[in-house]
Write a protein that holds these residues in place. Structure first.
Motif, PDB file in Angstrom:
ATOM      1  N   ALA A  15      90.700  28.680  97.550  1.00 44.01           N
ATOM      2  CA  ALA A  15      91.012  29.580  98.698  1.00 44.01           C
ATOM      3  C   ALA A  15      91.113  30.831  98.209  1.00 44.01           C
ATOM      4  CB  ALA A  15      92.049  29.104  99.624  1.00 44.01           C
ATOM      5  N   HIS A  16      91.893  31.177  97.241  1.00 45.67           N
ATOM      6  CA  HIS A  16      92.374  32.274  96.792  1.00 45.67           C
ATOM      7  C   HIS A  16      90.926  32.958  96.020  1.00 45.67           C
ATOM      8  CE1 HIS A  16      96.491  32.201  96.997  1.00 45.67           C
ATOM      9  NE2 HIS A  16      96.650  31.187  96.393  1.00 45.67           N
ATOM     10  N   LEU A  17      90.141  32.113  95.332  1.00 47.33           N
ATOM     11  CA  LEU A  17      88.915  32.767  94.516  1.00 47.33           C
ATOM     12  C   LEU A  17      87.909  33.199  95.713  1.00 47.33           C
ATOM     13  CD1 LEU A  17      88.769  30.284  91.999  1.00 47.33           C
ATOM     14  CD2 LEU A  17      89.064  32.628  91.630  1.00 47.33           C
ATOM     15  N   GLN A  18      87.872  32.379  96.773  1.00 49.62           N
ATOM     16  CA  GLN A  18      87.008  32.710  98.058  1.00 49.62           C
ATOM     17  C   GLN A  18      87.376  34.431  98.623  1.00 49.62           C
ATOM     18  OE1 GLN A  18      87.389  29.661 100.934  1.00 49.62           O
ATOM     19  NE2 GLN A  18      85.486  28.662  99.787  1.00 49.62           N
ATOM     20  N   THR A  19      88.689  34.612  98.710  1.00 48.60           N
ATOM     21  CA  THR A  19      89.082  35.724  99.235  1.00 48.60           C
ATOM     22  C   THR A  19      88.910  37.012  98.172  1.00 48.60           C
ATOM     23  OG1 THR A  19      91.039  34.783 100.364  1.00 48.60           O
ATOM     24  CG2 THR A  19      91.000  37.244 100.136  1.00 48.60           C
ATOM     25  N   ILE A  20      89.163  36.634  96.683  1.00 46.26           N
ATOM     26  CA  ILE A  20      88.646  37.592  95.738  1.00 46.26           C
ATOM     27  C   ILE A  20      87.323  37.982  95.627  1.00 46.26           C
ATOM     28  CG2 ILE A  20      89.110  38.434  93.393  1.00 46.26           C
ATOM     29  CD1 ILE A  20      91.807  36.356  93.624  1.00 46.26           C
ATOM     30  N   TYR A  21      86.656  36.713  95.444  1.00 49.74           N
ATOM     31  CA  TYR A  21      85.018  36.789  95.185  1.00 49.74           C
ATOM     32  C   TYR A  21      84.216  36.292  96.221  1.00 49.74           C
ATOM     33  CZ  TYR A  21      87.256  37.974  90.444  1.00 49.74           C
ATOM     34  OH  TYR A  21      88.094  38.498  89.550  1.00 49.74           O
ATOM     35  N   PRO A  22      84.150  36.673  97.459  1.00 46.04           N
ATOM     36  CA  PRO A  22      83.542  36.215  98.284  1.00 46.04           C
ATOM     37  C   PRO A  22      82.022  35.883  98.142  1.00 46.04           C
ATOM     38  CG  PRO A  22      83.872  38.502  98.943  1.00 46.04           C
ATOM     39  CD  PRO A  22      84.613  38.032  97.630  1.00 46.04           C
ATOM     40  N   GLN A  23      81.347  36.655  97.283  1.00 47.07           N
ATOM     41  CA  GLN A  23      79.898  36.599  96.961  1.00 47.07           C
ATOM     42  C   GLN A  23      79.567  35.453  95.720  1.00 47.07           C
ATOM     43  OE1 GLN A  23      82.039  38.769  95.725  1.00 47.07           O
ATOM     44  NE2 GLN A  23      81.587  39.205  93.733  1.00 47.07           N
ATOM     45  N   LEU A  24      80.687  34.994  95.284  1.00 47.14           N
ATOM     46  CA  LEU A  24      80.467  33.795  94.036  1.00 47.14           C
ATOM     47  C   LEU A  24      80.790  32.497  94.463  1.00 47.14           C
ATOM     48  CD1 LEU A  24      82.435  35.842  91.314  1.00 47.14           C
ATOM     49  CD2 LEU A  24      79.746  35.884  91.902  1.00 47.14           C
ATOM     50  N   ASN A  25      80.199  31.427  93.666  1.00 44.69           N
ATOM     51  CA  ASN A  25      80.635  30.176  94.145  1.00 44.69           C
ATOM     52  C   ASN A  25      82.239  29.846  93.689  1.00 44.69           C
ATOM     53  OD1 ASN A  25      80.870  27.221  93.656  1.00 44.69           O
ATOM     54  ND2 ASN A  25      78.616  27.257  93.496  1.00 44.69           N
ATOM     55  N   ASP A 207      91.102  51.233  82.304  1.00 47.31           N
ATOM     56  CA  ASP A 207      91.156  50.101  83.140  1.00 47.31           C
ATOM     57  C   ASP A 207      90.279  49.147  83.291  1.00 47.31           C
ATOM     58  OD1 ASP A 207      93.108  52.245  84.126  1.00 47.31           O
ATOM     59  OD2 ASP A 207      93.039  51.588  86.143  1.00 47.31           O
ATOM     60  N   LEU A 208      90.932  47.983  83.498  1.00 46.50           N
ATOM     61  CA  LEU A 208      89.962  46.672  83.392  1.00 46.50           C
ATOM     62  C   LEU A 208      89.446  46.640  84.742  1.00 46.50           C
ATOM     63  CD1 LEU A 208      92.437  44.909  81.098  1.00 46.50           C
ATOM     64  CD2 LEU A 208      89.816  45.266  80.598  1.00 46.50           C
ATOM     65  N   ASN A 209      88.140  45.722  84.909  1.00 43.22           N
ATOM     66  CA  ASN A 209      87.444  45.661  86.019  1.00 43.22           C
ATOM     67  C   ASN A 209      87.495  44.193  86.635  1.00 43.22           C
ATOM     68  OD1 ASN A 209      85.829  45.591  88.409  1.00 43.22           O
ATOM     69  ND2 ASN A 209      83.866  46.285  87.083  1.00 43.22           N
ATOM     70  N   PHE A 210      88.491  43.847  87.295  1.00 43.63           N
ATOM     71  CA  PHE A 210      88.703  42.659  87.914  1.00 43.63           C
ATOM     72  C   PHE A 210      87.686  42.162  88.836  1.00 43.63           C
ATOM     73  CE2 PHE A 210      92.405  42.507  85.341  1.00 43.63           C
ATOM     74  CZ  PHE A 210      92.662  41.469  84.921  1.00 43.63           C
ATOM     75  N   GLU A 211      86.661  42.930  89.107  1.00 41.82           N
ATOM     76  CA  GLU A 211      85.746  42.703  89.863  1.00 41.82           C
ATOM     77  C   GLU A 211      84.836  41.466  89.226  1.00 41.82           C
ATOM     78  OE1 GLU A 211      83.198  45.923  91.702  1.00 41.82           O
ATOM     79  OE2 GLU A 211      84.904  46.802  92.759  1.00 41.82           O
ATOM     80  N   ARG A 212      85.057  41.641  87.911  1.00 41.80           N
ATOM     81  CA  ARG A 212      84.281  40.659  87.080  1.00 41.80           C
ATOM     82  C   ARG A 212      84.895  39.411  86.796  1.00 41.80           C
ATOM     83  NH1 ARG A 212      79.000  42.640  86.842  1.00 41.80           N
ATOM     84  NH2 ARG A 212      78.724  44.861  86.298  1.00 41.80           N
ATOM     85  N   PRO A 213      84.796  38.258  87.082  1.00 42.59           N
ATOM     86  CA  PRO A 213      85.480  37.093  87.080  1.00 42.59           C
ATOM     87  C   PRO A 213      85.667  36.895  85.389  1.00 42.59           C
ATOM     88  CG  PRO A 213      83.166  36.356  87.757  1.00 42.59           C
ATOM     89  CD  PRO A 213      83.464  37.961  88.025  1.00 42.59           C
TER      90      PRO A 213
END
Length: 586
Positions: A15-25, A207-213
């Motif tokens: 559920a947390h990961l779906q919120t952060i990365y909705p486009q990923l599996n 700054d690091l890019n947390f858009e990247r899993p």
């Protein structure tokens, strides 16, 4: 059922990961997270709203190399000093970043997995963790421009090729909240041409890019390493800036809060006694959001306390301090505040927004300058420089009053400040220099060119031992503060989650009532915030007539419950109906 474990780990993680990365599996990513932490997907959650601290918890904040002895690793020197001189006074040690770094005294991390050889080895950290709770810094927003990751970014190789946040310099980034005055973007030449990387703090801190899993997974590996080495308390440095969306303020974004929830979820399943602390030096109402619903930070820094308390002590007026304290919500069980007066950084001024007027803030700033302080600035969205923090040692900050300047009440004022911090709701934390009354280190400022160096003095152990064993103000501060910590650690009414109620005793007396969780101990803390004697009647405190009331500081017994009490300048009382006993928290 009350306090029953929550659902199994895996669905909550997804559920947390779906919120952060909705486009990923999210299922695949959850599997990677669990594998990184070596966790079973069906692991049950620890009991919610469990307080992992008590009145015996007091933290020491220090760099790994603040104390140095020739021929000895500084981490070993620190451990020996803490064990021999502080074992009755503290329960936890916050080690500021102890990794190889390129600037900012450790906060430009070059390698998150290695202890700086000049400070010691991982075995020293593990040994310290056997005697004290250890809090480590997770410098999660940025890393050094001289790190392997950033070299790989420039070369287009892994790991690091996609680890850093890039932005188009033609975008309107004026809404971004800044803690510094340097340009936000840094131009970098890479294998793939010119890039512009995001630098919230300095151009050496990218700054690091947390858009990247991949970045998230890398930090999970780092966290697990720290856990394996005995670290159980985690300070998430500058975490409010973690997620960026151009066109927004890029601070306190929903994804940032979601990542904190995810980190807490994994950490507390790996080690249920672990604690998350968010370092968010921002206005008070924004800071409070990092508790979440008791599912983000266990503790948040009480950033408004240092400027408001110092302002009260140098002006003699506690109105703003009292008003702020009345507005603070009692922390839910399982959460609390981290109270501090000084740190490796300066006295933050953003947490005074909406609490002090511009005139009052100017008076405080000018007073601190008079006492040798320096002022660091930030750039507002409107492009103007604005004071961000005061750089000064706590000893110098309390050397006098705004009206009269330096005076004879410096020590009394200093001890009063320590007394306030230790008695408020929350866990108290002492910066190591506040235990010694270390003065402004102007020579270090001159050598480094950094204002923050004023309160980052390095003590040679021979010099410190001499100062603590001869009649100096360092000895007086150390003996008095540590004696007070031992009293504090014994009182159930000072449990971080014990009841707190502010009393109305005018603008010169700061007072509040604490009551232990089991309601057996009541304690009235009353502080004279001025350089003149102040009196009050015990009848104002509503003392229970059948109890015997003792000031735990002076050990004076008050038999006349309606009598008059006169406090000398900056004197205070901890008036309790019962004396507690020290509990061991490690």
């Amino acid at each position: 059922m009350e306090n029953a474990p929550l659902s199994h780990l895996e669905p909550r993680l997804i559920a947390h990961l779906q919120t952060i990365y909705p486009q990923l599996n999210s299922k695949e990513l959850a599997d990677q997270c669990l594998a990184t932490f070596h966790l079973d997907p069906a692991t049950e959650s620890p009991r919610p709203h469990k307080s992992l601290w008590d009145q015996g918890d007091i933290m020491l904040i220090t760099y790994a190399d603040t104390l140095r002895r020739e021929g000895e690793a500084p981490l070993e020197t620190l451990h020996q000093f803490a064990k021999t001189s502080l074992s009755d006074a503290i329960s936890a040690v916050h080690l500021l970043p102890f990794f190889p770094y390129s600037s900012d005294d450790g906060f430009s991390v070059m390698d998150y997995t290695t202890v700086n050889p000049s400070s010691g080895k991982w075995s020293h950290v593990t040994q310290l963790a056997q005697d004290f709770k250890v809090m480590g810094d997770l410098v999660i927003n940025h890393c050094s421009s001289r790190s392997m990751w950033f070299e790989n970014f420039k070369a287009g190789t892994h790991p690091g090729a996609n680890f850093f946040y890039e932005a188009d310099p033609t975008l309107d980034l004026s809404a971004v909240v800044r803690p510094r005055t340097s340009p936000l973007l840094r131009e970098v030449q890479t294998k793939h041409g010119e890039k512009h990387v995001w630098c919230t703090f300095s151009h050496d801190q990218v700054d690091l890019n947390f858009e990247r899993p991949e970045v998230l997974l890398e930090f999970l590996r780092i966290i697990r390493l720290y856990l394996e080495k005995g670290i159980r308390w985690f300070r998430l440095d500058a975490v409010a800036f973690l997620w960026k969306i151009p066109g927004t303020s890029c601070i306190n974004l929903p994804q940032t809060h979601e990542i904190i929830r995810l980190l807490r979820l994994l950490i507390e399943h790996y080690a249920p006694e672990s604690v998350i602390i968010t370092e968010t030096n921002i206005p008070n109402q924004e800071n409070l959001t990092y508790f979440g619903n008791a599912n983000e930070a266990h503790l948040i820094y009480n950033f408004s306390l240092p400027p408001l308390l110092i302002n009260s002590l140098v002006t003699g007026n506690c109105s703003h301090l009292k008003q702020w304290l009345m507005s603070m919500p009692p922390a839910q069980q399982g959460t609390t505040y981290l109270n501090f007066l000084a740190s490796h950084d300066g006295i933050g001024l953003r947490p005074t927004e909406g609490l002090l007027s511009e005139w009052e803030l100017d008076t405080l700033i000018n007073t601190m300058k008079r006492f040798g302080g320096k002022i660091s600035s930030r750039t507002t969205p409107q492009g103007e420089a604005k004071p961000y923090e005061i750089n000064i040692s706590l000893w110098n900050a309390l050397s006098g009053s705004a009206q009269q300047g330096p005076d004879q009440w410096q020590f009394a004022r200093f001890l009063c400040a320590a007394g306030v911090m230790m008695s408020l709701e929350g866990v108290p934390a002492f910066y190591i220099h506040s235990l010694f009354g270390t003065e402004n280190d102007l020579e270090r400022v001159e050598n480094t060119g950094q204002f923050r160096s004023i309160n980052r003095h390095i003590w040679d152990m021979e010099d410190l031992e001499h100062a603590l064993n001869t009649p100096t103000h360092h000895q007086k501060v150390f003996q008095s503060v540590t004696k007070l910590t031992k009293v504090r650690r014994a009182q159930p009414a000072f449990h971080p989650n014990a009841t707190q109620y502010v009393l109305h005793m005018g603008e010169n007396l700061f007072a509040f009532w604490r009551q232990s969780i089991d309601r057996r101990q009541s304690l009235f803390a009353v502080y004279n915030m001025t350089d003149q004697p102040q009196s009050f009647n015990l009848s104002e405190l509503n003392l229970i007539a059948t109890d015997t009331w003792t000031d735990l500081v002076s050990e004076q017994v008050y038999e006349d419950h309606l009598g008059k009490v006169t406090l000398m300048p900056y004197q205070f009382v901890w008036l309790a109906n019962k004396k507690g006993r020290i509990t061991q928290t490690k």
